[in-house]
Motif scaffolding. Structure first.
Motif, PDB file in Angstrom:
ATOM      1  N   UNK A  64       0.851  -1.185   0.000  1.00 32.23           N
ATOM      2  CA  UNK A  64       0.000   0.000   0.000  1.00 32.23           C
ATOM      3  C   UNK A  64       0.885   1.232   0.000  1.00 32.23           C
ATOM      4  N   UNK A  65       0.316   2.303  -0.507  1.00 30.21           N
ATOM      5  CA  UNK A  65       1.025   3.577  -0.547  1.00 30.21           C
ATOM      6  C   UNK A  65       0.267   4.624   0.254  1.00 30.21           C
ATOM      7  N   UNK A  70       4.617   7.431  -0.794  1.00 28.02           N
ATOM      8  CA  UNK A  70       5.598   6.594  -0.093  1.00 28.02           C
ATOM      9  C   UNK A  70       4.934   5.296   0.367  1.00 28.02           C
ATOM     10  N   UNK A  71       5.750   4.337   0.704  1.00 27.15           N
ATOM     11  CA  UNK A  71       5.283   3.019   1.111  1.00 27.15           C
ATOM     12  C   UNK A  71       4.590   3.083   2.466  1.00 27.15           C
ATOM     13  N   UNK A  72       3.478   2.390   2.589  1.00 23.38           N
ATOM     14  CA  UNK A  72       2.743   2.268   3.842  1.00 23.38           C
ATOM     15  C   UNK A  72       2.877   0.816   4.283  1.00 23.38           C
ATOM     16  N   UNK A  73       3.611   0.575   5.327  1.00 24.66           N
ATOM     17  CA  UNK A  73       3.848  -0.793   5.784  1.00 24.66           C
ATOM     18  C   UNK A  73       4.935  -1.467   4.959  1.00 24.66           C
ATOM     19  N   UNK A  74       4.951  -2.795   5.012  1.00 24.39           N
ATOM     20  CA  UNK A  74       5.960  -3.563   4.290  1.00 24.39           C
ATOM     21  C   UNK A  74       5.312  -4.313   3.132  1.00 24.39           C
ATOM     22  N   UNK A 102      13.880   2.128  -4.773  1.00 28.83           N
ATOM     23  CA  UNK A 102      14.433   3.207  -5.586  1.00 28.83           C
ATOM     24  C   UNK A 102      13.353   4.128  -6.133  1.00 28.83           C
ATOM     25  N   UNK A 103      12.246   3.552  -6.595  1.00 33.94           N
ATOM     26  CA  UNK A 103      11.220   4.339  -7.283  1.00 33.94           C
ATOM     27  C   UNK A 103      10.300   5.095  -6.313  1.00 33.94           C
ATOM     28  N   UNK A 104      10.160   4.606  -5.099  1.00 38.56           N
ATOM     29  CA  UNK A 104       9.261   5.252  -4.137  1.00 38.56           C
ATOM     30  C   UNK A 104       9.970   6.339  -3.358  1.00 38.56           C
ATOM     31  N   UNK A 105       9.321   7.426  -3.040  1.00 40.02           N
ATOM     32  CA  UNK A 105       7.913   7.705  -3.269  1.00 40.02           C
ATOM     33  C   UNK A 105       7.646   8.171  -4.706  1.00 40.02           C
ATOM     34  N   UNK A 114      -5.238  10.721  -2.846  1.00 41.08           N
ATOM     35  CA  UNK A 114      -6.450  10.380  -2.094  1.00 41.08           C
ATOM     36  C   UNK A 114      -7.033   9.051  -2.576  1.00 41.08           C
ATOM     37  N   UNK A 115      -6.973   8.802  -3.878  1.00 39.15           N
ATOM     38  CA  UNK A 115      -7.568   7.593  -4.454  1.00 39.15           C
ATOM     39  C   UNK A 115      -6.820   6.324  -4.065  1.00 39.15           C
ATOM     40  N   UNK A 116      -5.490   6.373  -3.970  1.00 35.63           N
ATOM     41  CA  UNK A 116      -4.723   5.150  -3.718  1.00 35.63           C
ATOM     42  C   UNK A 116      -4.322   4.966  -2.265  1.00 35.63           C
ATOM     43  N   UNK A 117      -4.386   6.004  -1.469  1.00 37.21           N
ATOM     44  CA  UNK A 117      -3.890   5.942  -0.091  1.00 37.21           C
ATOM     45  C   UNK A 117      -4.502   4.782   0.683  1.00 37.21           C
ATOM     46  N   UNK A 118      -3.645   3.903   1.172  1.00 38.54           N
ATOM     47  CA  UNK A 118      -4.055   2.807   2.027  1.00 38.54           C
ATOM     48  C   UNK A 118      -4.699   1.618   1.330  1.00 38.54           C
TER      49      UNK A 118
END
Length: 135
Positions: A64-65, A70-74, A102-105, A114-118
């Motif tokens: 999840x992002x 940025x990455x949310x969790x692992x 490398x690519x994140x965030x 807002x659409x992809x968060x979590x």
């Protein structure tokens, strides 16, 4: 509230032939804000190259992002094709996680963030065998 089923089930296939190593360079990062799913998937795969000897290997990763990209969790491996030796599989998985690191965030527009968060995202990295027939 409208559900975005695409986010949970989306998978993108990155096809690569064997390359000498797997270089992840900062220059492959997305610089312009991303506002579509297609642009997000493109950005996620931009820094990945399959390691030498990985033809026929595949791995699916769920993650999840956050709104800021940025990455949310692992990230979690949800599927790994068992071709190759243990060392080759470890190198393949390391190349995928290295590319994500490398690519994140990914820079998102406010609405895309807002659409992809979590939301759970699923992506498949595939190093196709050049002799494999595709439909």
């Amino acid at each position: 509230m409208k559900r975005f089923a695409l986010f949970g089930a989306a998978a993108l296939f990155f096809c690569a032939s064997s390359h000498p190593g797997f270089a992840q360079e900062k220059s492959c990062r997305q610089n312009n804000p991303v506002n579509t799913l297609e642009a997000m998937w493109d950005a996620l795969g931009r820094c990945w190259q399959a390691p030498v000897g990985s033809k026929g290997m595949e791995v699916t990763v769920r993650f999840s992002l956050k709104r800021d990209g940025s990455l949310y969790g692992k990230p979690q491996i949800t599927w790994l094709k068992k071709d190759g030796s243990e060392r080759e599989r470890k190198d393949f998985v390391a190349s995928v996680f290295g590319a994500l690191e490398t690519v994140l965030p990914i820079p998102f527009t406010e609405s895309m963030g807002k659409a992809v968060a979590g939301r759970p995202l699923t992506i498949r990295f595939s190093s196709r065998d050049p002799n494999e027939k595709t439909l």
